[in-house]
Design a protein around this motif. Structure first.
Motif, PDB file in Angstrom:
ATOM      1  N   ASP A  90     -18.986  10.534  -9.077  1.00  0.00           N
ATOM      2  CA  ASP A  90     -18.054  11.407  -8.368  1.00  0.00           C
ATOM      3  C   ASP A  90     -16.948  11.910  -9.296  1.00  0.00           C
ATOM      4  N   ASP A  91     -15.997  12.656  -8.743  1.00  0.00           N
ATOM      5  CA  ASP A  91     -14.980  13.336  -9.543  1.00  0.00           C
ATOM      6  C   ASP A  91     -14.003  12.380 -10.231  1.00  0.00           C
ATOM      7  N   ARG A  92     -13.970  11.125  -9.799  1.00  0.00           N
ATOM      8  CA  ARG A  92     -13.101  10.177 -10.483  1.00  0.00           C
ATOM      9  C   ARG A  92     -13.630   9.862 -11.882  1.00  0.00           C
ATOM     10  N   LEU A  93     -14.919  10.034 -12.060  1.00  0.00           N
ATOM     11  CA  LEU A  93     -15.532   9.758 -13.349  1.00  0.00           C
ATOM     12  C   LEU A  93     -15.695  11.032 -14.166  1.00  0.00           C
ATOM     13  N   LEU A  94     -16.075  12.112 -13.501  1.00  0.00           N
ATOM     14  CA  LEU A  94     -16.278  13.395 -14.167  1.00  0.00           C
ATOM     15  C   LEU A  94     -15.044  14.258 -13.926  1.00  0.00           C
ATOM     16  N   ARG A  95     -14.349  14.563 -14.968  1.00  0.00           N
ATOM     17  CA  ARG A  95     -13.081  15.292 -14.814  1.00  0.00           C
ATOM     18  C   ARG A  95     -13.116  16.575 -15.641  1.00  0.00           C
ATOM     19  N   PHE A  96     -13.558  17.656 -15.020  1.00  0.00           N
ATOM     20  CA  PHE A  96     -13.446  18.973 -15.630  1.00  0.00           C
ATOM     21  C   PHE A  96     -13.286  19.984 -14.511  1.00  0.00           C
TER      22      PHE A  96
END
Length: 471
Positions: A269-275
């Motif tokens: 989820d977005d907590r791991l993938l940050r772009f």
């Protein structure tokens, strides 16, 4: 639709997964452009027109039932190259939802049409895996729509089958996976070793056992955590991705590892993938209904892989339908202990008594002084099947004589699949197929320039001329 249907926190996951699947589609279509015609074209080793006359559309759905020609194959493959390139570059993601759906569906139909007439050359598990992943991406939607959670669940379910199925087949198959000695052999005997395979093979025995234990944990325990709440699912996905990167370094398995990594991103989820990704809005009702229908269909056919995984006679890499959906996966249920290689030689001497020179194939071990190359995620199909012939010679019964005939006639189409043709100007008078035992060179032998040490192990096909071969 209720909030359970939407997964806005997986926008980055959707973007990475879709781009990686597009990249693998591109590899697959380029591969078809370069290899399909000499292997299965009109004048290939196993001609597709002959196959199409023997099977019906229902058994093997393909656009080529309308008409096959090498030109039409080229048109289909090049169209796939263009569409997958557009998807990889983000052009398709900027399209309206209906256009995204159509483009990805067309890519799936085009690649399905190629795989379903590719016969033995397309009988690898990663072909079905690409088709199933590509089919699910059809319904993910472009960047400006909110990712539908059911499709992400289906992608995680596909990843679960890949990992858990592979773990089970290892435990049920070869005893070396149970006594933790599999990697004493695997790095040396795998189909296409890479530039680091010798290094991995020479690691200490206790480390090999630790690798096997880690593999069992990643494939038999970690996949269940994909369905756990975050951040547990993130941890599981990262562990799987790290394991696949390790496999990428240790050998060449076409795009199997890359597509497994792509599936792992669907659980992050977005907590791991940050772009940065654009703001999204919910898709219209017709798309929501389509997603629910596809999800229901995939749930209905899930009993096939579940029954296979839980059954006593588990099989690897099998599709239970002609659309390659809801299949079962797995690899290396059996590990070979000794490496044998098929070496094809030719001579201009009509008596066949002297002047023998070797053909070299890309990816496949041949010259003992040649370092194993990095070819994955590209797939050299002929080299892979020659590895199977070295284990079971009958595996080449349907196409090996045709390969020898093509070499004796100097067929330029087959010549493009070779790394080195020792007869570039005039074809040989005779060819033969020999078998060698290969092992990695030890430290002293490697210092002298050798990567492999090989010993003759017999002859599969004696000196043969065109007149000796049927057809």
């Amino acid at each position: 639709m209720g909030s359970w249907f939407w997964a806005p926190e997986y926008r980055q996951a959707r973007a990475v997964c879709a781009h990686l699947v597009a990249a693998i589609y591109l590899l697959g279509f380029v591969n078809a452009v370069r290899q399909f015609r000499p292997l299965a074209g009109e004048h290939g080793l196993t001609p597709a027109p002959r196959f199409l006359r023997a099977v019906g559309f229902r058994r093997s759905p393909s656009l080529f039932h309308l008409r096959y020609s090498d030109r039409s194959l080229g048109a289909v493959a090049w169209t796939g190259v263009l569409l997958s390139s557009a998807a990889l570059l983000g052009v398709v993601s900027a399209l309206p939802l209906w256009a995204w759906t159509l483009v990805w569906l067309v890519m799936w139909v085009l690649y399905l049409s190629i795989v379903n007439i590719g016969q033995i050359w397309y009988g690898f598990g990663w072909e079905s895996l690409l088709l199933e992943a590509g089919f699910l991406v059809v319904f993910l939607g472009p960047a400006h729509t909110t990712p539908p959670a059911p499709v992400l669940w289906l992608l995680c379910w596909l990843l679960f089958r890949v990992e858990f199925g592979a773990g089970l087949i290892k435990l049920r198959g070869d005893s070396c996976w149970r006594d933790l000695t599999a990697l004493h052999h695997h790095h040396e005997t795998q189909p296409m070793p890479g530039p680091l395979s010798r290094f991995f093979h020479r690691l200490p025995g206790p480390l090999h056992k630790a690798e096997v234990l880690a593999n069992h944990g990643t494939q038999l325990v970690v996949p269940f955590a994909l369905f756990a709440p975050q951040p547990v699912a993130n941890v599981a996905a990262v562990l799987i991705a790290i394991t696949q990167c390790w496999l990428l370094l240790s050998g060449n398995f076409a795009w199997l590892n890359l597509i497994t990594i792509a599936l792992a991103f669907s659980a992050m989820d977005d907590r791991l993938l940050r772009f940065t990704v654009p703001e999204t809005r919910d898709s219209p009702l017709w798309h929501q209904a389509l997603v629910l229908a596809v999800t229901a269909g995939m749930v209905l056919i899930a009993h096939h892989p579940v029954r296979n995984m839980l059954g006593k006679h588990q099989v690897m890499n099998r599709s239970f339908n002609a659309l390659h959906l809801g299949g079962t996966y797995g690899a290396f249920g059996t590990v070979t202990r000794t490496r044998y290689e098929v070496v094809i030689e030719g001579t201009s001497d009509r008596s066949g008594e002297s002047g023998w020179r070797e053909y070299e194939f890309p990816g496949k071990p041949g010259d003992p002084k040649r370092r194993p190359p990095q070819v994955a995620p590209y797939h050299h199909r002929l080299g892979w099947l020659l590895w199977f012939v070295a284990i079971a010679p009958n595996y080449g019964r349907s196409w090996l004589p045709a390969l020898l005939r093509a070499l004796l006639r100097g067929d330029h189409r087959i010549g493009r699949l070779l790394r080195h043709d020792p007869f570039p100007d005039e074809p040989p008078a005779r060819v033969r197929v020999r078998l060698y035992r290969y092992r990695f060179a030890d430290r002293d032998q490697h210092r002298s320039g050798a990567w492999w040490i090989r010993e003759p192990a017999g002859e599969l096909i004696p000196a043969t001329s065109v007149a000796d071969l049927p057809g």
